[in-house]
Design a protein around this motif. Sequence first.
Motif, mmCIF file in Angstrom:
data_model
loop_
_atom_site.group_PDB
_atom_site.id
_atom_site.type_symbol
_atom_site.label_atom_id
_atom_site.label_comp_id
_atom_site.label_asym_id
_atom_site.label_seq_id
_atom_site.Cartn_x
_atom_site.Cartn_y
_atom_site.Cartn_z
ATOM 1 N N THR A 17 0.828 -1.209 0.000
ATOM 2 C CA THR A 17 0.000 0.000 0.000
ATOM 3 C C THR A 17 0.859 1.255 0.000
ATOM 4 N N ILE A 18 1.882 1.270 0.840
ATOM 5 C CA ILE A 18 2.773 2.432 0.923
ATOM 6 C C ILE A 18 3.479 2.653 -0.404
ATOM 7 N N THR A 19 4.009 1.595 -0.983
ATOM 8 C CA THR A 19 4.719 1.713 -2.261
ATOM 9 C C THR A 19 3.812 2.278 -3.338
ATOM 10 N N LYS A 20 2.637 1.694 -3.480
ATOM 11 C CA LYS A 20 1.703 2.163 -4.507
ATOM 12 C C LYS A 20 1.284 3.611 -4.245
ATOM 13 N N GLY A 21 1.008 3.926 -2.987
ATOM 14 C CA GLY A 21 0.580 5.281 -2.649
ATOM 15 C C GLY A 21 1.639 6.330 -2.937
ATOM 16 N N LEU A 22 2.877 6.035 -2.559
ATOM 17 C CA LEU A 22 3.938 7.027 -2.775
ATOM 18 C C LEU A 22 4.309 7.169 -4.242
ATOM 19 N N LEU A 23 4.253 6.071 -4.977
ATOM 20 C CA LEU A 23 4.566 6.165 -6.406
ATOM 21 C C LEU A 23 3.508 6.950 -7.181
ATOM 22 N N SER A 24 2.339 7.159 -6.570
ATOM 23 C CA SER A 24 1.302 7.959 -7.225
ATOM 24 C C SER A 24 1.584 9.452 -7.123
ATOM 25 N N ILE A 25 2.578 9.815 -6.322
ATOM 26 C CA ILE A 25 2.950 11.230 -6.156
ATOM 27 C C ILE A 25 4.014 11.589 -7.192
ATOM 28 N N GLY A 27 7.104 13.082 -8.686
ATOM 29 C CA GLY A 27 8.369 13.479 -8.080
ATOM 30 C C GLY A 27 8.920 12.457 -7.102
ATOM 31 N N VAL A 28 8.221 11.316 -6.940
ATOM 32 C CA VAL A 28 8.692 10.249 -6.053
ATOM 33 C C VAL A 28 9.040 9.028 -6.904
ATOM 34 N N GLU A 29 10.235 8.485 -6.665
ATOM 35 C CA GLU A 29 10.705 7.320 -7.418
ATOM 36 C C GLU A 29 11.361 6.322 -6.473
ATOM 37 N N ASN A 30 11.499 5.094 -6.940
ATOM 38 C CA ASN A 30 12.265 4.038 -6.246
ATOM 39 C C ASN A 30 11.881 3.880 -4.778
ATOM 40 N N VAL A 31 10.629 3.608 -4.519
ATOM 41 C CA VAL A 31 10.157 3.431 -3.149
ATOM 42 C C VAL A 31 10.556 2.042 -2.652
ATOM 43 N N SER A 32 11.097 1.998 -1.448
ATOM 44 C CA SER A 32 11.489 0.746 -0.811
ATOM 45 C C SER A 32 10.981 0.775 0.626
ATOM 46 N N VAL A 33 10.328 -0.320 1.060
ATOM 47 C CA VAL A 33 9.771 -0.380 2.406
ATOM 48 C C VAL A 33 10.402 -1.554 3.143
ATOM 49 N N ASP A 34 10.976 -1.269 4.300
ATOM 50 C CA ASP A 34 11.575 -2.307 5.143
ATOM 51 C C ASP A 34 10.642 -2.537 6.326
ATOM 52 N N VAL A 35 9.888 -3.634 6.267
ATOM 53 C CA VAL A 35 8.900 -3.923 7.295
ATOM 54 C C VAL A 35 9.565 -4.130 8.657
ATOM 55 N N ALA A 36 10.710 -4.784 8.684
ATOM 56 C CA ALA A 36 11.396 -5.098 9.941
ATOM 57 C C ALA A 36 11.805 -3.852 10.724
ATOM 58 N N THR A 37 12.178 -2.793 10.018
ATOM 59 C CA THR A 37 12.631 -1.568 10.691
ATOM 60 C C THR A 37 11.611 -0.433 10.621
ATOM 61 N N SER A 38 10.505 -0.661 9.919
ATOM 62 C CA SER A 38 9.462 0.363 9.724
ATOM 63 C C SER A 38 9.991 1.591 8.986
ATOM 64 N N LYS A 39 10.934 1.377 8.077
ATOM 65 C CA LYS A 39 11.518 2.488 7.318
ATOM 66 C C LYS A 39 11.052 2.466 5.866
ATOM 67 N N VAL A 40 10.727 3.650 5.380
ATOM 68 C CA VAL A 40 10.311 3.849 3.998
ATOM 69 C C VAL A 40 11.368 4.728 3.337
ATOM 70 N N SER A 41 11.975 4.219 2.275
ATOM 71 C CA SER A 41 13.009 4.967 1.552
ATOM 72 C C SER A 41 12.507 5.270 0.150
ATOM 73 N N PHE A 42 12.959 6.390 -0.397
ATOM 74 C CA PHE A 42 12.500 6.825 -1.715
ATOM 75 C C PHE A 42 13.427 7.910 -2.233
ATOM 76 N N ILE A 43 13.335 8.154 -3.522
ATOM 77 C CA ILE A 43 14.083 9.233 -4.163
ATOM 78 C C ILE A 43 13.089 10.322 -4.547
ATOM 79 N N LEU A 44 13.454 11.561 -4.251
ATOM 80 C CA LEU A 44 12.646 12.716 -4.641
ATOM 81 C C LEU A 44 13.312 13.416 -5.815
ATOM 82 N N THR A 45 12.545 13.670 -6.860
ATOM 83 C CA THR A 45 13.079 14.452 -7.964
ATOM 84 C C THR A 45 12.788 15.931 -7.760
#
Length: 89
Positions: A17-25, A27-45
Amino acid sequence: MRTIKVLNLKCNGCANTITKGLLSIEGVENVSVDVATSKVSFILTEEETLNSVKEKLTAMGYPEVGNNNTIIHKTKSFISCATGRIIAE
């Protein structure tokens, strides 16, 4: 690469859900979600997109750590989680 630690992240359904939601914005690319650490990483253009990312995460029920985590956020995260599981199947 930007990284935000979020609340209520429980499983791969949430991650989908997070990946799909953020990619809909724009200027947001390469979304990665680490469930174990609760971290969401992404590139902003576009730097001004960061607020949009945080707003989207909160709207889906995954506010940034340090922000208010209300029962509404928790409820939204359960719904987002279930939706993400359905999409993954």
